[in-house]
Design a protein around this motif. Structure first.
Motif, PDB file in Angstrom:
ATOM      1  N   TYR A 197       0.846  -1.207   0.000  1.00 46.53           N
ATOM      2  CA  TYR A 197       0.000   0.000   0.000  1.00 46.53           C
ATOM      3  C   TYR A 197       0.875   1.248   0.000  1.00 46.53           C
ATOM      4  CZ  TYR A 197      -3.254  -3.576   1.382  1.00 46.53           C
ATOM      5  OH  TYR A 197      -3.994  -4.722   1.407  1.00 46.53           O
ATOM      6  N   ARG A 198       0.518   2.186  -0.852  1.00 41.59           N
ATOM      7  CA  ARG A 198       1.268   3.450  -0.845  1.00 41.59           C
ATOM      8  C   ARG A 198       0.327   4.618  -1.038  1.00 41.59           C
ATOM      9  NH1 ARG A 198       6.627   2.090  -4.395  1.00 41.59           N
ATOM     10  NH2 ARG A 198       7.138   0.186  -3.256  1.00 41.59           N
ATOM     11  N   TYR A 199       0.661   5.681  -0.360  1.00 39.16           N
ATOM     12  CA  TYR A 199      -0.129   6.900  -0.437  1.00 39.16           C
ATOM     13  C   TYR A 199       0.263   7.634  -1.703  1.00 39.16           C
ATOM     14  CZ  TYR A 199      -2.228  11.260   1.166  1.00 39.16           C
ATOM     15  OH  TYR A 199      -2.982  12.389   1.273  1.00 39.16           O
ATOM     16  N   ASN A 211       0.307  -5.475  -5.943  1.00 39.25           N
ATOM     17  CA  ASN A 211       1.055  -6.648  -5.471  1.00 39.25           C
ATOM     18  C   ASN A 211       2.540  -6.471  -5.692  1.00 39.25           C
ATOM     19  OD1 ASN A 211      -0.741  -9.034  -4.652  1.00 39.25           O
ATOM     20  ND2 ASN A 211      -1.765  -8.215  -6.469  1.00 39.25           N
ATOM     21  N   GLN A 212       3.289  -7.164  -4.875  1.00 39.86           N
ATOM     22  CA  GLN A 212       4.718  -7.326  -5.146  1.00 39.86           C
ATOM     23  C   GLN A 212       5.048  -8.791  -4.926  1.00 39.86           C
ATOM     24  OE1 GLN A 212       7.358  -4.858  -2.832  1.00 39.86           O
ATOM     25  NE2 GLN A 212       7.279  -3.201  -4.324  1.00 39.86           N
ATOM     26  N   VAL A 213       6.092  -9.238  -5.588  1.00 34.07           N
ATOM     27  CA  VAL A 213       6.629 -10.553  -5.266  1.00 34.07           C
ATOM     28  C   VAL A 213       8.090 -10.338  -4.918  1.00 34.07           C
ATOM     29  CG1 VAL A 213       7.121 -12.887  -6.051  1.00 34.07           C
ATOM     30  CG2 VAL A 213       5.026 -11.764  -6.783  1.00 34.07           C
ATOM     31  N   GLU A 214       8.396 -10.528  -3.658  1.00 35.14           N
ATOM     32  CA  GLU A 214       9.759 -10.376  -3.188  1.00 35.14           C
ATOM     33  C   GLU A 214      10.465 -11.715  -3.371  1.00 35.14           C
ATOM     34  OE1 GLU A 214      10.301  -7.419  -1.725  1.00 35.14           O
ATOM     35  OE2 GLU A 214      12.331  -7.641  -0.953  1.00 35.14           O
ATOM     36  N   GLY A 215      11.723 -11.672  -3.765  1.00 34.31           N
ATOM     37  CA  GLY A 215      12.498 -12.914  -3.833  1.00 34.31           C
ATOM     38  C   GLY A 215      13.684 -12.782  -2.899  1.00 34.31           C
ATOM     39  N   HIS A 251      19.751   2.395  -6.403  1.00 26.64           N
ATOM     40  CA  HIS A 251      20.063   2.393  -4.976  1.00 26.64           C
ATOM     41  C   HIS A 251      18.860   1.990  -4.134  1.00 26.64           C
ATOM     42  CE1 HIS A 251      21.442   3.396  -1.025  1.00 26.64           C
ATOM     43  NE2 HIS A 251      20.317   4.063  -0.832  1.00 26.64           N
ATOM     44  N   PHE A 252      19.038   1.001  -3.290  1.00 26.42           N
ATOM     45  CA  PHE A 252      18.081   0.665  -2.237  1.00 26.42           C
ATOM     46  C   PHE A 252      18.893   0.501  -0.959  1.00 26.42           C
ATOM     47  CE2 PHE A 252      16.264  -1.065  -6.155  1.00 26.42           C
ATOM     48  CZ  PHE A 252      15.029  -0.424  -6.171  1.00 26.42           C
ATOM     49  N   PRO A 253      18.377   0.997   0.163  1.00 25.09           N
ATOM     50  CA  PRO A 253      19.164   0.930   1.402  1.00 25.09           C
ATOM     51  C   PRO A 253      19.417  -0.496   1.867  1.00 25.09           C
ATOM     52  CG  PRO A 253      17.352   2.506   1.604  1.00 25.09           C
ATOM     53  CD  PRO A 253      17.133   1.743   0.338  1.00 25.09           C
ATOM     54  N   GLY A 286      13.171  -4.252  -8.846  1.00 23.77           N
ATOM     55  CA  GLY A 286      14.377  -3.765  -8.197  1.00 23.77           C
ATOM     56  C   GLY A 286      15.076  -4.965  -7.579  1.00 23.77           C
ATOM     57  N   CYS A 287      16.393  -4.892  -7.444  1.00 19.17           N
ATOM     58  CA  CYS A 287      17.100  -6.058  -6.910  1.00 19.17           C
ATOM     59  C   CYS A 287      18.475  -5.638  -6.371  1.00 19.17           C
ATOM     60  CB  CYS A 287      17.276  -7.120  -7.988  1.00 19.17           C
ATOM     61  SG  CYS A 287      18.252  -6.534  -9.393  1.00 19.17           S
ATOM     62  N   GLY A 288      19.169  -6.602  -5.816  1.00 16.74           N
ATOM     63  CA  GLY A 288      20.514  -6.310  -5.341  1.00 16.74           C
ATOM     64  C   GLY A 288      21.015  -7.412  -4.430  1.00 16.74           C
ATOM     65  N   ALA A 309      18.359 -10.363  -3.354  1.00 13.45           N
ATOM     66  CA  ALA A 309      16.926 -10.133  -3.187  1.00 13.45           C
ATOM     67  C   ALA A 309      16.415  -9.378  -4.395  1.00 13.45           C
ATOM     68  CB  ALA A 309      16.661  -9.332  -1.914  1.00 13.45           C
ATOM     69  N   PHE A 310      15.135  -9.527  -4.645  1.00 12.00           N
ATOM     70  CA  PHE A 310      14.515  -8.734  -5.718  1.00 12.00           C
ATOM     71  C   PHE A 310      13.059  -8.493  -5.374  1.00 12.00           C
ATOM     72  CE2 PHE A 310      14.553 -13.218  -6.950  1.00 12.00           C
ATOM     73  CZ  PHE A 310      13.217 -13.472  -7.244  1.00 12.00           C
ATOM     74  N   GLY A 311      12.483  -7.466  -5.949  1.00 18.31           N
ATOM     75  CA  GLY A 311      11.063  -7.162  -5.744  1.00 18.31           C
ATOM     76  C   GLY A 311      10.412  -6.889  -7.080  1.00 18.31           C
TER      77      GLY A 311
HETATM   78  N1  DAH Z   1      11.183  -2.990  -1.994  1.00 17.58           N
HETATM   79  C1  DAH Z   1      11.538  -2.259  -3.198  1.00 17.58           C
HETATM   80  C2  DAH Z   1      10.422  -1.320  -3.570  1.00 17.58           C
HETATM   81  O1  DAH Z   1       9.318  -1.543  -3.190  1.00 17.58           O
HETATM   82  C3  DAH Z   1      11.811  -3.204  -4.307  1.00 17.58           C
HETATM   83  C4  DAH Z   1      13.054  -3.978  -4.065  1.00 17.58           C
HETATM   84  C5  DAH Z   1      14.263  -3.477  -4.467  1.00 17.58           C
HETATM   85  C6  DAH Z   1      13.017  -5.188  -3.425  1.00 17.58           C
HETATM   86  C7  DAH Z   1      15.427  -4.172  -4.274  1.00 17.58           C
HETATM   87  C8  DAH Z   1      14.192  -5.891  -3.174  1.00 17.58           C
HETATM   88  C9  DAH Z   1      15.384  -5.369  -3.615  1.00 17.58           C
HETATM   89  O2  DAH Z   1      14.197  -7.066  -2.547  1.00 17.58           O
HETATM   90  O3  DAH Z   1      16.503  -6.071  -3.406  1.00 17.58           O
HETATM   91  O4  DAH Z   1      10.657  -0.370  -4.238  1.00 17.58           O
END
Ligand code: DAH
Length: 341
Positions: A197-199, A211-215, A251-253, A286-288, A309-311
């Motif tokens: 959910y996002r505003y 939806n998201q699918v996180e890996g 970049h993702f933290p 997104g991933c990393g 991980a990836f999303g």
């Molecule tokens: N959580 C991120 C988003 O919602 C997407 C994402 C980026 C997930 C990098 C990840 C990742 O697991 O490694 O924008």
């Protein structure tokens, strides 16, 4: 009195003619055969008649009563038949018509896409892990290497609840911490699907829920090459073998290094158009490599373990696969849209 009975009979039968419905018929019955009807009054008076008049008047009164009752029954039956005929006419039912085929339900396009993602990643050994949609600030941000007031939090416009520190998750990434804490120090290979959910200002590309699918893969000696191989293979199987994809530094933290994966625009084939904002590419995930701080928060020693991980945005994937131009179609319940899948 005999004359009176004749008149009475004639009038009663005449007024019965005009009774056209059940209610009028009942009113007629009360008026002419009821307790206080003129006919019944005559029966009451029989006793006070001279002796020789009683038998003929009594007989005649009984005749009239019989006649009125018979007429009532006949009229009642006639009315019933008429009502039945009318019902048969208006509610005609042709039992020989073939039955209507039942409308078959179908899967929502998102469900179809999600199941395809599960299948492709399931073949690579990823298991589905469910995690919650209502999260704590800590799981959604803090444990993912974004302490309070960290500017990176601005990337996610958040729905906060009235309970301090409780929010609707803005991404499936907090599930990473849940699954790591459950399995550490075992190796992990999971996908975490679900609503986020996002505003957001709702537009053709952005919705407030999606939806998201996180890996997530954690183990020893996992490298960026594993991440890349997994995602290239995933894209080929989701789209087609010749699909062009690219990794773009980002970049993702919670990952280091981080990247985003783009797919060549389906509409212009990479030339640049309105859908891809002239770039020729469309972002799907997104991933990393999992950040050491996140590994440690999950209970893994970053000197011994690594992971990627990836999303993925399944709506984005569905839009690409089916050339859907507006993300809002997914949740407006428009049958004209849903019936196409
Ligand atoms: N959580 C991120 C988003 O919602 C997407 C994402 C980026 C997930 C990098 C990840 C990742 O697991 O490694 O924008």
């Amino acid at each position: 009195m005999l004359d009176q009975l004749d008149t009475l009979e004639r009038q009663a039968l005449a007024s019965l003619e005009s009774a056209q419905d059940d209610e009028a018929l009942q009113r007629w019955k009360i008026a002419h055969l009821g307790r206080n009807s003129p006919l019944m009054k005559i029966f009451d008076q029989l006793g006070s008649l001279p002796k020789e008049e009683r038998p003929p008047v009594g007989r005649r009164a009984n005749q009239v009563k019989g006649a009125l009752e018979a007429a009532f029954e006949a009229k009642n039956e006639a009315l019933r038949q008429a009502t039945l005929q009318q019902a048969l006419q208006t509610e005609r039912l042709d039992v020989s018509l073939p039955g209507r085929p039942p409308v078959l339900g179908r899967l929502h396009p998102n469900t179809i896409t999600l199941r395809m993602i599960y299948r492709v990643l399931g073949d690579m050994g990823f298991q589905v892990f469910r995690s919650r949609e209502v999260e704590s600030d800590d799981y959604n941000f803090g444990l993912l290497n974004m302490p309070p007031h960290h500017p990176a939090r601005d990337m996610w416009d958040t729905f906060h609840t009235t309970t301090p520190g409780v929010l609707l998750r803005t991404h499936t990434s907090p599930g990473q911490i849940h699954v790591m804490r459950l399995y550490a120090p075992e190796p992990i290979r999971v996908i975490l699907p679900g609503m986020c959910y996002r505003y957001e200002q709702v537009s053709a590309r952005k919705e407030t829920q999606f939806n998201q699918v996180e890996g997530l893969a954690i183990g020893r000696h996992i490298t960026m090459a594993d991440l890349k191989g997994t995602l290239v293979d995933f894209s080929r199987r989701m789209f087609n073998q010749d699909v062009h994809i690219r990794f773009r530094a980002s970049h993702f933290p919670f990952t280091e290094p981080s990247a985003e994966v783009d797919i060549e625009c389906y509409l212009c084939g990479g030339k640049g158009c309105g859908v891809c904002a002239g770039s020729g590419w469309l972002e799907i995930l997104g991933c990393g490599m999992v950040h050491p701080v996140v590994l440690r928060n999950g209970g893994y020693d970053p000197y011994k373990f690594s992971g990627f991980a990836f999303g993925i945005g399944p709506e984005r994937v569905a839009m690409l696969r089916h050339r859907i131009e507006d993300i809002r179609y997914f949740w407006v319940n428009d049958m004209r849209f849903l019936e196409q899948f």
